[in-house]
Design a protein around this motif. Structure first.
Motif, PDB file in Angstrom:
ATOM      1  N   LEU A   1     180.786-124.215  38.102  1.00  0.00           N
ATOM      2  CA  LEU A   1     180.471-125.050  36.942  1.00  0.00           C
ATOM      3  C   LEU A   1     181.173-124.570  35.673  1.00  0.00           C
ATOM      4  O   LEU A   1     181.074-125.208  34.626  1.00  0.00           O
ATOM      5  CB  LEU A   1     178.950-125.059  36.712  1.00  0.00           C
TER       6      LEU A   1
ATOM      7  N   GLY B   1     180.336-121.905  34.167  1.00  0.00           N
ATOM      8  CA  GLY B   1     179.320-121.290  33.321  1.00  0.00           C
ATOM      9  C   GLY B   1     179.292-119.782  33.439  1.00  0.00           C
ATOM     10  O   GLY B   1     179.761-119.210  34.420  1.00  0.00           O
TER      11      GLY B   1
ATOM     12  N   GLY C   1     172.726-125.071  38.449  1.00  0.00           N
ATOM     13  CA  GLY C   1     172.953-126.089  37.431  1.00  0.00           C
ATOM     14  C   GLY C   1     171.966-125.986  36.284  1.00  0.00           C
ATOM     15  O   GLY C   1     172.331-126.135  35.111  1.00  0.00           O
ATOM     16  N   GLN C   2     170.707-125.705  36.611  1.00  0.00           N
ATOM     17  CA  GLN C   2     169.685-125.587  35.569  1.00  0.00           C
ATOM     18  C   GLN C   2     169.945-124.388  34.662  1.00  0.00           C
ATOM     19  O   GLN C   2     169.726-124.451  33.446  1.00  0.00           O
ATOM     20  CB  GLN C   2     168.302-125.469  36.219  1.00  0.00           C
TER      21      GLN C   2
ATOM     22  N   VAL D   1     172.811-122.960  33.745  1.00  0.00           N
ATOM     23  CA  VAL D   1     173.927-123.117  32.784  1.00  0.00           C
ATOM     24  C   VAL D   1     173.900-124.486  32.100  1.00  0.00           C
ATOM     25  O   VAL D   1     174.854-124.863  31.419  1.00  0.00           O
ATOM     26  CB  VAL D   1     175.295-122.881  33.469  1.00  0.00           C
ATOM     27  N   HIS D   2     172.780-125.210  32.293  1.00  0.00           N
ATOM     28  CA  HIS D   2     172.589-126.517  31.649  1.00  0.00           C
ATOM     29  C   HIS D   2     173.750-127.469  31.949  1.00  0.00           C
ATOM     30  O   HIS D   2     174.343-128.074  31.044  1.00  0.00           O
ATOM     31  CB  HIS D   2     172.392-126.338  30.138  1.00  0.00           C
ATOM     32  N   ALA D   3     174.050-127.581  33.247  1.00  0.00           N
ATOM     33  CA  ALA D   3     175.056-128.537  33.695  1.00  0.00           C
ATOM     34  C   ALA D   3     174.524-129.953  33.519  1.00  0.00           C
ATOM     35  O   ALA D   3     173.341-130.158  33.206  1.00  0.00           O
ATOM     36  CB  ALA D   3     175.380-128.270  35.171  1.00  0.00           C
ATOM     37  N   THR D   4     175.376-130.945  33.723  1.00  0.00           N
ATOM     38  CA  THR D   4     174.911-132.334  33.625  1.00  0.00           C
ATOM     39  C   THR D   4     173.919-132.617  34.754  1.00  0.00           C
ATOM     40  O   THR D   4     173.968-131.973  35.809  1.00  0.00           O
ATOM     41  CB  THR D   4     176.088-133.318  33.750  1.00  0.00           C
TER      42      THR D   4
ATOM     43  N   GLN E   1     175.735-133.183  38.020  1.00  0.00           N
ATOM     44  CA  GLN E   1     176.260-131.970  38.663  1.00  0.00           C
ATOM     45  C   GLN E   1     175.137-131.155  39.298  1.00  0.00           C
ATOM     46  O   GLN E   1     175.280-130.642  40.416  1.00  0.00           O
ATOM     47  CB  GLN E   1     177.013-131.120  37.634  1.00  0.00           C
ATOM     48  N   THR E   2     174.022-131.051  38.596  1.00  0.00           N
ATOM     49  CA  THR E   2     172.875-130.295  39.117  1.00  0.00           C
ATOM     50  C   THR E   2     172.348-130.935  40.397  1.00  0.00           C
ATOM     51  O   THR E   2     172.058-130.250  41.382  1.00  0.00           O
ATOM     52  CB  THR E   2     171.764-130.214  38.052  1.00  0.00           C
TER      53      THR E   2
ATOM     54  N   LEU F   1     181.913-131.424  40.784  1.00  0.00           N
ATOM     55  CA  LEU F   1     182.212-130.191  40.050  1.00  0.00           C
ATOM     56  C   LEU F   1     183.688-130.154  39.660  1.00  0.00           C
ATOM     57  O   LEU F   1     184.527-130.796  40.294  1.00  0.00           O
ATOM     58  CB  LEU F   1     181.891-128.969  40.917  1.00  0.00           C
TER      59      LEU F   1
ATOM     60  N   ARG G   1     184.759-123.821  43.554  1.00  0.00           N
ATOM     61  CA  ARG G   1     184.400-125.046  44.273  1.00  0.00           C
ATOM     62  C   ARG G   1     184.950-124.988  45.698  1.00  0.00           C
ATOM     63  O   ARG G   1     184.269-125.365  46.659  1.00  0.00           O
ATOM     64  CB  ARG G   1     184.939-126.284  43.542  1.00  0.00           C
TER      65      ARG G   1
END
Length: 323
Positions: free
Chosen positions: A61, A63, A185-186, A188-191, A194-195, A302, A308
């Motif tokens: 991500l 992050g 995802g949670q 790094v506050h991904a979209t 994406q999460t 991603l 990835r």
């Protein structure tokens, strides 16, 4: 021979080394027996695939968050606790080629050590300090417990169908993989997209992982360290058996049912012969491969990059389970 997961671990080597140190630090206890049993299982090996998903996903991500190691350790502790409890419930005496904790110390100490490791996992989650993550891993732990109970209910039940089988392996195995992706995802506050894609990747990866593992139980040529016939000895009907029963002639399918009703491990050579008769193992591994391919498709959400790619490689390794 280098394990195919090793290059993926090496890509996050610094974090993985921190993870190892943190795990050893946090299994320390004022009660020596809790530490001794926990350390016995933690040091037994295993590739720590679930925390690896989290560490790779955070980097995929783009992050950075130093709490990712705390998070990865909490996931590994949840997994370790389930192994301690699993072995007691299944009355297993071997895991990864050596005596289980319950074989060495007995059932009661093993169950209590499992509880100790569970609570350590939640202490780590609190240190991460994200309510969303705490909620996700709490829900996951509850679902795993439900899966364990459902598997116990299904023991010796030869009438279960594929839907029931998939419900159990989702709860017991895939749910924690799903969480391992979602919490990255949670963190790094991904979209949200994406999460969710990482959660779905983890779910599909976990299903492929478990299906391939169930095939290993009947593969005489597999170099896995797993003892053959455990599922038969526990009366546990898995996908290779369901596939065989659907394709074998009626009398042969009924004979197969009888072996699982009796949990007759002595019939293992004949059971393997029945599976070979209809290529049930090959079909099982093909299903695992299909799920891994679906998992890889989720990764399109991603950014392109080496991490990835590593997640894609991990899905393919999980579906083979031939090392």
């Amino acid at each position: 021979m280098t394990h195919p997961v090793t290059p993926l671990i090496n890509s996050v080597r610094d974090a993985f080394d921190q993870l190892d140190r943190l795990i050893l630090d946090r299994i320390a206890s004022r009660v020596g027996l809790a530490e001794e049993i926990s350390a016995y299982l933690v040091k037994a090996g295993g590739k720590r695939v679930r925390p690896l998903v989290t560490l790779l996903a955070v980097r995929a991500l783009g992050g950075e968050d130093s709490r990712d190691v705390l998070l990865a350790a909490s996931i590994e502790f949840l997994h370790t606790a389930t192994l301690l409890h699993d072995d007691v419930v299944d009355e297993s005496d071997q895991r990864r080629g050596r005596d289980t904790a319950n074989e060495v110390w007995g059932n009661a100490p093993s169950v209590l050590a499992g509880d100790f490791v569970y609570t350590r996992a939640f202490q780590l989650m609190v240190e991460v300090g994200e309510m969303e993550i705490l909620r996700e891993l709490a829900d996951t732990t509850n679902r795993i417990a439900e899966g364990e109970l459902q598997q116990l209910i299904n023991k010796g039940d030869v009438d279960i169908d594929e839907a029931s089988y998939f419900e159990v392996i989702y709860a017991k195995t895939a749910r924690l993989f799903e969480a391992s992706g979602r919490v990255a995802g949670q963190l790094v506050h991904a979209t949200p997209a994406q999460t969710q894609a990482l959660a779905e990747y983890g779910r599909l990866l976990g299903l492929a992982f478990q299906i391939a593992d169930d095939a290993l139980d009947y593969q005489t040529d597999a170099d896995s360290g797993k003892s053959l016939g455990d599922d038969l000895a526990e009366g546990k009907v898995t996908l290779p058996i369901l596939i065989a029963k659907a394709q074998l002639p009626g009398p042969r399918a009924r004979w197969l049912d009888m072996q699982f009703t009796r949990a007759n491990r002595d019939a293992l050579p004949e059971v393997i012969e029945a599976l070979e008769q209809c290529n049930a193992i090959e079909q099982t591994l093909a299903r695992a491969g299909e799920l891994a391919a679906q998992a890889i498709t989720q990764l399109q959400a991603l950014p392109a990059g080496p991490y990835r790619d590593h997640l894609a490689t991990l899905a393919n390794i999980a579906a083979k389970r031939d090392h």
